[in-house]
Design a protein around this motif. Structure first.
Motif, PDB file in Angstrom:
ATOM      1  N   TYR A  68     -15.060   8.350  23.368  1.00 19.45           N
ATOM      2  CA  TYR A  68     -15.085   9.711  23.905  1.00 19.45           C
ATOM      3  C   TYR A  68     -15.627  10.743  22.914  1.00 19.45           C
ATOM      4  CZ  TYR A  68     -12.114   7.766  27.551  1.00 19.45           C
ATOM      5  OH  TYR A  68     -11.625   7.004  28.580  1.00 19.45           O
ATOM      6  N   LYS A  69     -15.890  10.317  21.684  1.00 22.82           N
ATOM      7  CA  LYS A  69     -16.341  11.260  20.670  1.00 22.82           C
ATOM      8  C   LYS A  69     -17.822  11.552  20.849  1.00 22.82           C
ATOM      9  CE  LYS A  69     -16.364  12.169  15.690  1.00 22.82           C
ATOM     10  NZ  LYS A  69     -16.010  11.651  14.338  1.00 22.82           N
ATOM     11  N   LYS A  79     -10.466   9.199  20.272  1.00 24.06           N
ATOM     12  CA  LYS A  79     -11.793   9.579  20.758  1.00 24.06           C
ATOM     13  C   LYS A  79     -12.883   8.727  20.132  1.00 24.06           C
ATOM     14  CE  LYS A  79     -11.275  14.284  22.466  1.00 24.06           C
ATOM     15  NZ  LYS A  79     -11.788  15.671  22.401  1.00 24.06           N
ATOM     16  N   GLU A 119      -6.054  12.331  18.034  1.00 24.91           N
ATOM     17  CA  GLU A 119      -7.289  12.686  18.743  1.00 24.91           C
ATOM     18  C   GLU A 119      -8.507  12.067  18.065  1.00 24.91           C
ATOM     19  OE1 GLU A 119      -9.804  16.562  20.372  1.00 24.91           O
ATOM     20  OE2 GLU A 119      -8.117  16.865  18.999  1.00 24.91           O
TER      21      GLU A 119
END
Length: 537
Positions: free
Chosen positions: A156-157, A151, A147
């Motif tokens: 996406y972070k 991300k 993850e």
């Protein structure tokens, strides 16, 4: 709803209690043309009697019995947990009444569409996620590494707004907050990770329930595909997972990567393989964009949590009206939380489309209630301290208000936990009243959006289904605006009707289904808890 005095509300003409819409110090009031002396203060959202009752007589609210008097009670007495006991009428399949309901006027939405992701099985997603599924909790650490990697590298972070605050407190240097990276895959809304504590160590039945739930998430319309991680020696085996998918979703045809650590051997190789193969699949998933879809493709979950004395007056009936609008548009809605149907079961039975549906509801509801009683509990113990403090003093009061989320349409089907939705219209899904266990189950049965009403404030979301939060009172909206999307408070002040707010909710559903974010999504509230079919209210 009847408002002789704007400080109080009588919900149904058969009720013998009224709700205080504001704090009341006591004194003479007029209800239904009669003068009543209220001797003690009544807090906002609490209720007082409009007629005297002898011990054992019934209290009516929402037009149904919700309790009995523990002692003789005078008109004007505030009802409390000390002077009232929960009561619910017995249920009967034999005396089922025919329920009449006409679809609502939906001309304003008849030709509307939302921008969704069309799947090969005919379903339409309101989002486009790639999912990581561990078959056992042993893989949670690997999931965390993956993850953090994906991300950050794929854009996406989200920045941590509290890092600089902490650095300032300890007198440290500026926190490293790199600028937000643009998303690499524009048509992939995110990568989601289903952390859980199951898959091994419990009963085989627990493992099967987990696999059935995970199958629902893998084949969810908002999920494009998944990477499945297995250790290898746990109860929840890959082959078993595949068998359950074939049983529940025979037409499912999504890309799935299966990786087993004890075969791959090296943890580093497992993680690198998961990352590389997932990125290759994301390149293909990214080729699918949003396209118009009819509103009949919506599947909307109906949930409440942190309820208060206004929930059954404002937010819940407004959601119920939105549900009736959706049903009138040939869409599907799902009402969960079976403990919160305690006291209104007969109304549910009467609303079932046929005997089969009614019988299934009674069978599941009775089995659940008996399971609770077998360990010294019961549905009547459902109200939480927060519920009671804000006026929901018996489970029947809470249930009668909670059931308003289901509107008045016919019940077309009843689903047991992890059972996939197959029919349009209003469906009932057996889940606990526990907020996260219930929302987890709603998404597992196919809800591609969830409406969540709250009177006290509940920070709950879901990994794959956008959750829209609706406050029952404006004070909550103002206090906790970071978690609330819509306010139904104007209903209690007479500023808006239930139908008006219900229409606003439908408009919000369409916007979110087309890609608009919700507060729960902004806060990354990706809550996922398996119900192990033990006693949870």
């Amino acid at each position: 709803m009847i408002m002789d005095d704007k400080r109080f509300l009588k919900i149904d003409k058969h009720d013998n209690v009224v709700v205080a819409l504001e704090n009341f110090e006591g004194g003479q009031v007029t209800v239904d043309g009669a003068t009543i002396e209220v001797k003690d203060p009544v807090n906002q959202k609490h209720k007082f009697l409009t007629q005297s009752l002898q011990k054992g007589e019934k209290i009516y609210m929402y037009g149904v019995p919700v309790g009995t008097a523990n002692v003789d009670l005078a008109a004007g007495t505030t009802i409390t947990t000390a002077n009232v006991t929960h009561f619910a009428d017995p249920i009967s399949l034999e005396n089922r009444k025919k329920h009449e309901w006409q679809p609502l006027d939906v001309a304003a939405w008849q030709d509307r569409t939302f921008m969704g992701y069309h799947r090969q099985d005919g379903k339409v997603g309101t989002a486009n996620y790639w999912l990581f599924i561990p078959l056992v909790f042993c893989e949670n650490r690997n999931l965390k590494v993956i993850e953090e990697t994906l991300k950050s590298s794929l854009g996406y972070k989200k920045p941590n707004q509290y890092m600089q605050y902490a650095h300032d407190l300890i007198g440290g240097v500026d926190a490293d907050q790199s600028p937000l990276q643009q998303r690499v895959f524009k048509n992939v809304d995110g990568i989601k990770f289903l952390y859980h504590d199951g898959g091994c160590g419990g009963t085989r039945a627990d493992a099967e329930t987990l696999l059935r739930l995970l199958a629902g998430y893998l084949h969810h319309p908002n999920v494009a595909g998944a990477t499945v991680l297995s250790l290898g020696c746990q109860h929840a085996q890959i082959d078993w997972f595949k068998e359950i998918q074939k049983e529940l979703y025979p037409t499912g045809d999504k890309p799935v990567i299966y990786l087993e650590q004890q075969i791959i051997q090296s943890e580093e190789k497992l993680i690198k393989t998961a990352i590389s193969e997932t990125i290759e699949q994301l390149k293909e998933v990214n080729k699918t964009g949003r396209q118009p879809a009819p509103l009949s493709k919506l599947v909307v979950g109906l949930e409440c949590g942190g309820s208060d004395g206004f929930s059954g007056i404002s937010a819940n009936p407004a959601v119920g009206y939105a549900s009736d609008l959706l049903v009138s548009l040939q869409a599907a809605t799902i009402l969960s939380e079976f403990p919160e149907l305690n006291g209104v079961e007969q109304d549910v039975i009467d609303r079932c489309a046929d005997d089969r549906v009614a019988e299934k509801f009674v069978r599941i509801q009775r089995a659940y209630e008996q399971q609770a009683k077998s360990v010294g509990s019961g549905f009547d113990m459902n109200p939480s301290p927060g519920n009671i403090k804000d006026g929901l003093i018996t489970d029947a009061i809470k249930s009668a208000g909670a059931a308003k989320k289901g509107g008045r349409s016919l019940v077309t089907d009843v689903l047991d936990y992890t059972e996939p939705l197959t029919k349009p219209g209003l469906n009932l899904l057996c889940t606990p009243g526990n907020d996260v266990e219930s929302t987890t189950g709603l998404a597992g049965s196919g809800a591609n959006i969830i409406l969540f009403t709250t009177g006290l404030g509940t920070p709950t979301g879901n990994p794959v289904a956008p959750v829209i939060k609706i406050s029952s009172n404006t004070s909550l909206k103002e206090r906790m605006s970071d978690i609330i999307d819509l306010d139904a408070g104007p209903i209690t002040r007479g500023e808006k009707t239930i139908a008006e707010v219900g229409g606003e909710i439908l408009e919000k559903i369409i916007a979110v289904a087309s890609g608009e974010s919700t507060k729960a999504m902004d806060l990354e509230q990706n809550d996922f808890i398996l119900w192990k079919r033990g006693v949870s209210l």
